[in-house]
Design an enzyme around this catalytic site. Structure first.
Site, PDB file in Angstrom:
ATOM      1  N   ARG A 181     -30.206   1.838 -14.225  1.00 36.73           N
ATOM      2  CA  ARG A 181     -31.228   1.157 -15.006  1.00 36.73           C
ATOM      3  C   ARG A 181     -32.452   2.068 -15.215  1.00 36.73           C
ATOM      4  NH1 ARG A 181     -35.659  -1.857 -13.633  1.00 36.73           N
ATOM      5  NH2 ARG A 181     -36.294  -3.293 -15.250  1.00 36.73           N
TER       6      ARG A 181
ATOM      7  N   CYS B  18     -30.126 -26.190  40.915  1.00 34.16           N
ATOM      8  CA  CYS B  18     -29.611 -24.998  40.227  1.00 34.16           C
ATOM      9  C   CYS B  18     -30.669 -23.903  40.202  1.00 34.16           C
ATOM     10  CB  CYS B  18     -29.190 -25.342  38.802  1.00 34.16           C
ATOM     11  SG  CYS B  18     -28.790 -23.870  37.832  1.00 34.16           S
TER      12      CYS B  18
ATOM     13  N   CYS C 168     -21.641 -24.233  35.387  1.00 29.51           N
ATOM     14  CA  CYS C 168     -22.902 -23.508  35.239  1.00 29.51           C
ATOM     15  C   CYS C 168     -22.717 -22.056  35.693  1.00 29.51           C
ATOM     16  CB  CYS C 168     -23.978 -24.187  36.081  1.00 29.51           C
ATOM     17  SG  CYS C 168     -25.516 -23.254  36.128  1.00 29.51           S
TER      18      CYS C 168
ATOM     19  N   LYS D  82     -26.960 -13.811  -7.688  1.00 25.94           N
ATOM     20  CA  LYS D  82     -27.698 -12.578  -7.960  1.00 25.94           C
ATOM     21  C   LYS D  82     -27.263 -11.553  -6.914  1.00 25.94           C
ATOM     22  CE  LYS D  82     -32.331 -10.860  -8.970  1.00 25.94           C
ATOM     23  NZ  LYS D  82     -32.359  -9.729  -8.052  1.00 25.94           N
TER      24      LYS D  82
ATOM     25  N   ASP E 225       0.785   4.191  -2.727  1.00 22.43           N
ATOM     26  CA  ASP E 225       0.492   5.581  -2.379  1.00 22.43           C
ATOM     27  C   ASP E 225       1.578   6.531  -2.883  1.00 22.43           C
ATOM     28  OD1 ASP E 225      -1.793   4.768  -1.193  1.00 22.43           O
ATOM     29  OD2 ASP E 225      -1.019   4.827   0.877  1.00 22.43           O
TER      30      ASP E 225
ATOM     31  N   LYS F 157     -35.024 -17.042  -6.107  1.00 24.61           N
ATOM     32  CA  LYS F 157     -34.886 -16.168  -4.938  1.00 24.61           C
ATOM     33  C   LYS F 157     -34.770 -16.955  -3.641  1.00 24.61           C
ATOM     34  CE  LYS F 157     -36.069 -11.984  -5.403  1.00 24.61           C
ATOM     35  NZ  LYS F 157     -35.728 -10.692  -5.710  1.00 24.61           N
TER      36      LYS F 157
ATOM     37  N   ASP G 205       0.835  -1.204   0.000  1.00 26.49           N
ATOM     38  CA  ASP G 205       0.000   0.000   0.000  1.00 26.49           C
ATOM     39  C   ASP G 205       0.869   1.255   0.000  1.00 26.49           C
ATOM     40  OD1 ASP G 205      -2.017  -1.767   0.148  1.00 26.49           O
ATOM     41  OD2 ASP G 205      -2.745  -1.188   2.151  1.00 26.49           O
TER      42      ASP G 205
ATOM     43  N   CYS H  69     -24.800 -21.769  39.211  1.00 27.52           N
ATOM     44  CA  CYS H  69     -24.544 -22.533  40.435  1.00 27.52           C
ATOM     45  C   CYS H  69     -23.163 -23.162  40.465  1.00 27.52           C
ATOM     46  CB  CYS H  69     -25.621 -23.609  40.615  1.00 27.52           C
ATOM     47  SG  CYS H  69     -25.522 -24.909  39.386  1.00 27.52           S
TER      48      CYS H  69
ATOM     49  N   GLU I 291     -25.410 -17.941 -11.880  1.00 26.59           N
ATOM     50  CA  GLU I 291     -24.667 -16.798 -11.351  1.00 26.59           C
ATOM     51  C   GLU I 291     -25.282 -16.331 -10.036  1.00 26.59           C
ATOM     52  OE1 GLU I 291     -24.773 -13.696 -14.278  1.00 26.59           O
ATOM     53  OE2 GLU I 291     -24.097 -15.017 -15.892  1.00 26.59           O
TER      54      GLU I 291
ATOM     55  N   ASP J 224     -26.926  -8.391  -4.726  1.00 24.19           N
ATOM     56  CA  ASP J 224     -27.949  -7.476  -4.230  1.00 24.19           C
ATOM     57  C   ASP J 224     -27.417  -6.044  -4.213  1.00 24.19           C
ATOM     58  OD1 ASP J 224     -30.373  -6.719  -3.320  1.00 24.19           O
ATOM     59  OD2 ASP J 224     -30.123  -7.485  -1.281  1.00 24.19           O
TER      60      ASP J 224
ATOM     61  N   SER K 187     -35.607  -6.757 -16.527  1.00 25.80           N
ATOM     62  CA  SER K 187     -35.423  -7.405 -15.227  1.00 25.80           C
ATOM     63  C   SER K 187     -35.774  -8.877 -15.377  1.00 25.80           C
ATOM     64  CB  SER K 187     -36.261  -6.715 -14.161  1.00 25.80           C
ATOM     65  OG  SER K 187     -37.595  -6.733 -14.544  1.00 25.80           O
TER      66      SER K 187
ATOM     67  N   TYR L 104     -21.968  -8.638 -15.619  1.00 20.54           N
ATOM     68  CA  TYR L 104     -22.553  -9.950 -15.915  1.00 20.54           C
ATOM     69  C   TYR L 104     -23.087 -10.129 -17.326  1.00 20.54           C
ATOM     70  CZ  TYR L 104     -26.682  -7.400 -14.165  1.00 20.54           C
ATOM     71  OH  TYR L 104     -27.650  -6.466 -13.935  1.00 20.54           O
TER      72      TYR L 104
ATOM     73  N   GLU M 167     -23.678  -5.200 -11.881  1.00 21.86           N
ATOM     74  CA  GLU M 167     -24.283  -4.789 -10.622  1.00 21.86           C
ATOM     75  C   GLU M 167     -23.264  -4.023  -9.780  1.00 21.86           C
ATOM     76  OE1 GLU M 167     -27.403  -5.660 -10.489  1.00 21.86           O
ATOM     77  OE2 GLU M 167     -28.053  -5.606  -8.398  1.00 21.86           O
TER      78      GLU M 167
ATOM     79  N   CYS N 231     -26.654 -28.445  32.878  1.00 19.72           N
ATOM     80  CA  CYS N 231     -26.309 -28.304  34.281  1.00 19.72           C
ATOM     81  C   CYS N 231     -27.044 -29.433  34.998  1.00 19.72           C
ATOM     82  CB  CYS N 231     -26.763 -26.951  34.826  1.00 19.72           C
ATOM     83  SG  CYS N 231     -26.593 -26.870  36.614  1.00 19.72           S
TER      84      CYS N 231
HETATM   85  S1  IVH Z   1     -29.080 -10.527 -15.601  1.00 21.26           S
HETATM   86  C1  IVH Z   1     -32.145  -9.420 -18.664  1.00 21.26           C
HETATM   87  N1  IVH Z   1     -27.360 -11.329 -13.797  1.00 21.26           N
HETATM   88  O1  IVH Z   1     -31.061  -8.555 -10.800  1.00 21.26           O
HETATM   89  C2  IVH Z   1     -31.331  -9.911 -17.562  1.00 21.26           C
HETATM   90  N2  IVH Z   1     -28.944  -9.683 -13.180  1.00 21.26           N
HETATM   91  O2  IVH Z   1     -34.251  -8.400 -11.936  1.00 21.26           O
HETATM   92  C3  IVH Z   1     -30.755  -8.814 -16.792  1.00 21.26           C
HETATM   93  N3  IVH Z   1     -28.722  -8.869 -10.885  1.00 21.26           N
HETATM   94  O3  IVH Z   1     -31.826  -5.724 -12.668  1.00 21.26           O
HETATM   95  C4  IVH Z   1     -30.181  -9.166 -15.534  1.00 21.26           C
HETATM   96  N4  IVH Z   1     -26.984 -10.101 -10.353  1.00 21.26           N
HETATM   97  O4  IVH Z   1     -29.844  -5.627 -11.081  1.00 21.26           O
HETATM   98  C5  IVH Z   1     -28.402 -10.523 -14.070  1.00 21.26           C
HETATM   99  N5  IVH Z   1     -25.753 -12.086 -12.300  1.00 21.26           N
HETATM  100  C6  IVH Z   1     -26.787 -11.295 -12.576  1.00 21.26           C
HETATM  101  C7  IVH Z   1     -27.313 -10.405 -11.616  1.00 21.26           C
HETATM  102  C8  IVH Z   1     -28.411  -9.622 -11.967  1.00 21.26           C
HETATM  103  C9  IVH Z   1     -27.835  -9.175  -9.933  1.00 21.26           C
HETATM  104  C10 IVH Z   1     -29.831  -7.904 -10.735  1.00 21.26           C
HETATM  105  C11 IVH Z   1     -29.890  -6.846 -11.777  1.00 21.26           C
HETATM  106  C12 IVH Z   1     -31.221  -6.947 -12.442  1.00 21.26           C
HETATM  107  C13 IVH Z   1     -31.996  -7.754 -11.461  1.00 21.26           C
HETATM  108  C14 IVH Z   1     -32.958  -8.682 -12.167  1.00 21.26           C
END
Ligand code: IVH
Length: 664
Positions: free
Chosen positions: A134, A425, A402, A113, A37, A308, A33, A405, A111, A115, A82, A220, A168, A420
């Protein structure tokens, strides 16, 4: 001079970009580091002496500073779609069946997903020229100034290509915790979770804020029309990786939906150990040449689906670990936490289950951890965020005595829990009293946790039969501060009344190991009197459908213990009923039960539910209190759910309510 400066600037830009890539994308730095720097400062200095030589995509631009007056709208070249959701394995299988109908063979890419929030990056001749959110899928907001500060986003690619990619933006759990800690120290409001923190940082007009927030980005996909999409998805990902993008290295190419499901489940199990939040798994068809044929719904591609996960998980810190002694003597290590909101209520304690669990997860005092509500009832510590350790965390080893006790704890064969063994106790005894008086057991109104503890400490209550001797101390109790004559008399009346309870209440109240409410009822119904049950041998117990080896053994042993037998004798002498009063008790299946209804029910209106509950002797009230027996929560249940959890009120769903109503 300026030639020399140019050469040095070019060299520094190249090197710093490479070091950034090694550190932030590959997670594998090659210099210290301090060295980094030093080079970085040298570049800053040279650029300020020779501004005309500074690269437009110099890594020094990543520190931000650009301040906008507003966000510019960006129209996406191709819409950002989506994903449709799949809950459970069956829905993934149905997804696969639909795809098979197209008649062409395909494989999948699985993959995580992530968050965070989706973003699109546009590169021209290998240079990042625009980044956008988006938005509504067609029109997003220009966030280039902030995205430039994200170190894992390449400002220039390894080839001079024109390309648009999507991915993402997210915040690692460790960065999120550090951010909130700093905010807390400054008295600033805290972010709820890493996703909110990432979104809040990207929505800043001043890019120096985003620069300080330690954001990250996984790419992705590539934005290409279906006509152009010839390369299989997993090959696209390799190509993007070689261009310099950060691609999640847990992404997996599999052949069948079975394999995809296995991976999805794997992710579900590991999610808490990952350094970033994921809220599911995306399963995509690998063969992009099929995308056009497979097609789209109004909002989603039909060639991908998001599997999900369930339960909510949040991050907090363990302040301390202590041992709790249950009424059977079972020892449970409990983490005391910095309070945090989970699934609608504030949580400040979570179970660590047992010693093995603590060791397997290497949980230490001071650790940052993720917690979740197991079955949404008792919160548990699921995983440690090890990256957040700073060396001050203390390994915890469970005491062998314990905490109340001082008796040596014991572990039964083939069991992980410690007990115990001391029958005297105090912790065990108080818990036993509290349990005996509790609503589901003898239902002695007024004799709650605090009073049990108080009477225990004062010596009025040591063992269960003492409850029925309290009336002998009436005068003394009245004299004591805090208890009026009226309230004592009421309590004594309630105690007296409890003597009439049906056998199953007494059985449950005794706290026999493995004998819960349901088993108590089965036993009471079957044997009808306590004496008959006490005489039963193991075979007779085992002949009952619902009773297995463990319960039979526990019941049999309980009634062979002389101390317990004499306690039961005491209770009988006090005049407690020991018979099953079945018929009378089940008149109106919900008699004496108080319900609160909240949220939207799907098969009946709340009004109908109320009528049916009342028809069976139950009561429906408007708000949750400690007198509520059940909160029936429909869809979109709000604050009542939180309140119920706070007060430990049993929460049921519509199906469970329906079961109760059918059980006439
Ligand atoms: S593919 C048309 N791959 O999940 C497909 N989405 O509702 C487009 N997300 O808006 C998404 N990880 O924000 C894809 N490995 C992944 C993802 C991913 C997170 C999110 C993304 C998207 C939402 C899908």
């Amino acid at each position: 001079m300026s030639d020399k400066a140019k050469k040095r600037i070019d060299e520094l830009v190249e090197r710093i970009n490479r070091y950034d890539y090694e550190y932030h994308v590959l997670d594998n730095p090659s210099i210290s580091d301090i060295e980094y720097d030093r080079l970085f400062r040298e570049l800053v200095d040279l650029e300020s002496q020779h501004p005309e030589l500074a690269h437009s995509d110099s890594p020094t631009k990543r520190v931000g500073g650009e301040v906008l007056d507003g966000f510019r709208k960006v129209e996406h070249t191709l819409p950002m779609l989506s994903l449709a959701n799949a809950f459970g394995e069956e829905e993934l299988i149905r997804f696969d069946e639909r795809l098979k109908k197209t008649g062409k063979s395909h494989s999948y890419v699985v993959e995580p997903k992530i968050d965070g929030l989706a973003a699109s990056l546009l590169y021209e001749s290998g240079r990042l020229v625009r980044a956008a959110t988006r938005g509504n899928g067609t029109i997003g907001e220009d966030i280039t100034h902030n995205v430039r500060t994200i170190k894992s986003v390449p400002l220039s690619l390894n080839e001079d290509v024109d390309i648009e990619v999507r991915g993402e933006i997210y915040m690692r759990k460790a960065a999120f915790l550090a951010l909130n800690e700093a905010r807390q120290q400054r008295g600033e409001p805290l972010f709820k979770n890493p996703r909110n923190a990432a979104a809040g940082s990207i929505r800043q007009l001043d890019s120096s804020i985003a620069a300080r927030r330690d954001l990250d980005m996984f790419v992705y996909s590539v934005a290409e029309s279906d006509e152009e999409a010839k390369t299989p998805h997993h090959k696209v990902l390799s190509r993007l990786r070689s261009l310099g993008f950060k691609i999640n290295d847990r992404i997996k190419h599999v052949q069948t939906i079975r394999e995809a499901i296995r991976f999805a489940k794997n992710f579900e199990e590991q999610r808490f150990e990952l350094p970033y939040d994921i809220d599911g798994v995306v399963v995509k068809v690998n063969e992009r040449s099929l995308y056009k044929d497979i097609g789209y719904t109004a909002k989603n591609p039909k060639w991908a689906i998001a599997y999900k996960f369930e339960a909510e998980e949040v991050l907090t810190r363990i302040k301390d670990i202590f041992l709790q002694v249950g009424r059977t003597g079972q020892i449970t290590p409990v983490a005391s936490l910095e309070p945090v909101d989970v699934a609608g209520s504030t949580v400040s304690r979570a179970t660590l289950h047992n010693d093995d669990y603590i060791r397997a997860k290497d949980i230490r005092k001071g650790d940052h951890v993720s917690i979740k509500k197991a079955g949404d009832i008792i919160p548990e510590v699921v995983a440690v965020v090890k990256e957040r350790r700073d060396g001050s965390e203390k390994p915890y080893s469970i005491a062998d005595k314990c905490p109340k006790c001082d008796t040596h704890l014991r572990r039964e064969e083939n069991e992980v829990d410690l007990y115990c063994p001391n029958p005297e106790c105090p912790a065990k005894n108080v818990q036993a009293l509290i349990h005996f008086a509790s609503r589901a057991a003898m239902n002695i109104e007024g004799l709650g946790i605090r009073l049990c503890e108080h009477f225990y400490n004062e010596g009025y209550l040591k063992k269960i039969p003492d409850i029925y001797n309290l009336k002998k101390h009436r005068k003394e109790l009245i004299k004591r501060a805090g208890f009026g004559e009226k309230s004592i008399d009421k309590l004594l009346a309630n105690i007296d009344k409890s003597k009439e309870n049906s056998l199953e209440h007494l059985l449950f109240g005794l706290g026999i190991r493995f004998v819960g409410q349901k088993v108590s009822e089965i036993l009471a119904k079957r044997f009808e009197t306590l004496d008959r049950l006490m005489q039963a041998d193991k075979d007779e117990l085992l002949s009952i459908d619902e009773i297995g080896e463990k319960i039979a053994d526990s019941v049999f042993r309980y009634f062979r213990d002389t101390k317990r037998l004499s306690m039961i004798e005491d209770l009988k002498e006090q005049g407690l009923n020991t018979r099953y009063l079945g018929a009378k008790d089940s008149e109106g299946a919900l008699r004496g039960k108080t319900f609160v209804l909240t949220g939207k029910l799907s098969n009946m209106t709340r009004e109908e539910a109320r009528r049916q509950i009342e028809a069976q002797g139950g009561k429906v009230t408007g708000s949750v209190s400690k007198n509520t027996d059940y909160l029936c929560a429909g869809e979109d249940a709000g604050s009542k759910l939180g309140k119920a959890r706070e007060l430990d009120v049993t929460v049921i769903d519509e199906a469970e309510l329906q079961d109760m109503l059918n059980r006439k």
